[in-house]
Design a protein around this motif. Structure first.
Motif, mmCIF file in Angstrom:
data_model
loop_
_atom_site.group_PDB
_atom_site.id
_atom_site.type_symbol
_atom_site.label_atom_id
_atom_site.label_comp_id
_atom_site.label_asym_id
_atom_site.label_seq_id
_atom_site.Cartn_x
_atom_site.Cartn_y
_atom_site.Cartn_z
ATOM 1 N N VAL A 57 1.324 -1.036 0.115
ATOM 2 C CA VAL A 57 -0.029 -0.236 -0.391
ATOM 3 C C VAL A 57 0.945 0.629 -0.253
ATOM 4 O O VAL A 57 1.694 1.321 0.757
ATOM 5 C CB VAL A 57 -0.775 -0.052 1.428
ATOM 6 N N TYR A 58 0.763 1.800 -1.068
ATOM 7 C CA TYR A 58 1.303 3.372 -0.886
ATOM 8 C C TYR A 58 0.564 4.449 -0.783
ATOM 9 O O TYR A 58 -0.134 4.872 -1.540
ATOM 10 C CB TYR A 58 3.066 3.639 -1.880
ATOM 11 N N PHE A 59 1.507 5.759 -0.296
ATOM 12 C CA PHE A 59 1.116 6.476 -0.539
ATOM 13 C C PHE A 59 2.238 7.513 -1.273
ATOM 14 O O PHE A 59 2.678 8.166 -0.547
ATOM 15 C CB PHE A 59 0.339 7.493 1.021
ATOM 16 N N THR A 60 1.612 8.429 -2.131
ATOM 17 C CA THR A 60 2.834 9.378 -3.569
ATOM 18 C C THR A 60 1.625 10.665 -3.588
ATOM 19 O O THR A 60 0.487 10.345 -4.123
ATOM 20 C CB THR A 60 2.372 8.590 -4.819
ATOM 21 N N ALA A 61 2.618 11.444 -3.439
ATOM 22 C CA ALA A 61 1.768 13.192 -2.882
ATOM 23 C C ALA A 61 3.657 13.931 -4.088
ATOM 24 O O ALA A 61 4.427 13.238 -3.796
ATOM 25 C CB ALA A 61 2.171 13.291 -1.489
ATOM 26 N N GLU A 89 4.702 8.488 7.410
ATOM 27 C CA GLU A 89 3.957 8.577 8.159
ATOM 28 C C GLU A 89 2.776 8.832 7.617
ATOM 29 O O GLU A 89 1.920 8.103 8.180
ATOM 30 C CB GLU A 89 4.208 9.781 8.816
ATOM 31 N N VAL A 90 2.380 9.251 6.340
ATOM 32 C CA VAL A 90 1.123 9.179 5.972
ATOM 33 C C VAL A 90 0.065 7.880 6.176
ATOM 34 O O VAL A 90 -0.508 7.568 5.988
ATOM 35 C CB VAL A 90 0.866 10.510 4.532
ATOM 36 N N GLY A 96 -1.973 1.305 9.309
ATOM 37 C CA GLY A 96 -1.987 0.954 10.735
ATOM 38 C C GLY A 96 -3.307 1.171 10.649
ATOM 39 O O GLY A 96 -3.727 -0.091 11.478
ATOM 40 N N ASN A 97 -4.337 1.715 10.075
ATOM 41 C CA ASN A 97 -5.701 1.965 10.420
ATOM 42 C C ASN A 97 -6.026 0.975 9.645
ATOM 43 O O ASN A 97 -7.845 0.180 10.202
ATOM 44 C CB ASN A 97 -6.020 2.757 9.459
ATOM 45 N N ALA A 98 -5.756 -0.103 7.778
ATOM 46 C CA ALA A 98 -6.297 -0.615 7.388
ATOM 47 C C ALA A 98 -6.195 -2.401 8.488
ATOM 48 O O ALA A 98 -6.336 -2.676 8.823
ATOM 49 C CB ALA A 98 -5.632 -0.954 6.294
ATOM 50 N N ASP A 107 -0.755 -7.475 8.494
ATOM 51 C CA ASP A 107 0.923 -7.953 9.400
ATOM 52 C C ASP A 107 1.851 -6.381 8.045
ATOM 53 O O ASP A 107 0.962 -6.382 6.441
ATOM 54 C CB ASP A 107 2.019 -8.524 9.018
ATOM 55 N N ILE A 108 2.147 -5.141 8.922
ATOM 56 C CA ILE A 108 2.895 -4.488 8.135
ATOM 57 C C ILE A 108 3.763 -3.795 8.190
ATOM 58 O O ILE A 108 4.719 -3.814 9.852
ATOM 59 C CB ILE A 108 1.928 -2.325 7.922
ATOM 60 N N SER A 109 4.300 -3.812 7.176
ATOM 61 C CA SER A 109 6.111 -3.466 7.185
ATOM 62 C C SER A 109 6.500 -2.537 7.711
ATOM 63 O O SER A 109 5.672 -1.033 8.027
ATOM 64 C CB SER A 109 6.707 -3.593 5.884
#
Length: 152
Positions: A57-61, A89-90, A96-98, A107-109
């Motif tokens: 999962v990624y956030f791109t801005a 952080e975003v 983390g919410n997911a 599990d999240i890295s």
């Protein structure tokens, strides 16, 4: 991926932006893209997923959105190092919410950040990803969800 599962990521980004600003965030309709052409802006915070699902999962801005966010957070230092920390952080907060919604086997890295688009090492070319467009303060970003349910 179901509509309800995508909604978890939409809720995560809504919650994050509502906490840092009173400016309205607009979340567009999610759409599918081939992983051969990953959606990416200037900075991308990536979270690896394992357990009941695998993928990323990624956030791109873009740089200007991250600079605006830093200003809203009261940060005077708009350096690249702070933008890298913020985009990570975003991504971490949304993932983390997911994890809270999907359970402890999701599990999240720790986040890792790159400039530009993820390459074929991080995105399996045979799969497709959901892109969730986000607009905040007239700047556009995206959450990209590339998950596959793990076979037992």
């Amino acid at each position: 991926m179901t509509e309800e599962q995508l909604q978890v990521f939409i809720n995560g980004v809504n919650n994050y932006f509502q906490q840092i600003s009173k400016n309205e965030i607009t979340v567009g309709t999610p759409y599918l893209v081939e992983n051969t052409h990953p959606a990416a802006k200037d900075y991308t915070g990536i979270i690896g997923i394992s357990g009941i699902s695998e993928g990323i999962v990624y956030f791109t801005a873009p740089k200007d959105l991250l600079e605006r966010m830093l200003v809203m957070l009261g940060e005077r230092d708009l350096s690249e190092a702070n933008m890298i920390d913020l985009v990570g952080e975003v991504a971490n907060t949304i993932s983390g919410n997911a994890r809270s919604e999907f359970g402890e086997n999701f599990d999240i890295s720790v986040p890792f950040v790159i400039k530009g688009a993820p390459d074929e090492i991080t995105l399996p070319r045979k799969d497709r990803s959901y892109v969730i467009p986000v607009e905040w303060c007239e700047r556009k970003a995206s959450i990209v969800v590339a998950l596959r349910k793990k076979l037992n």
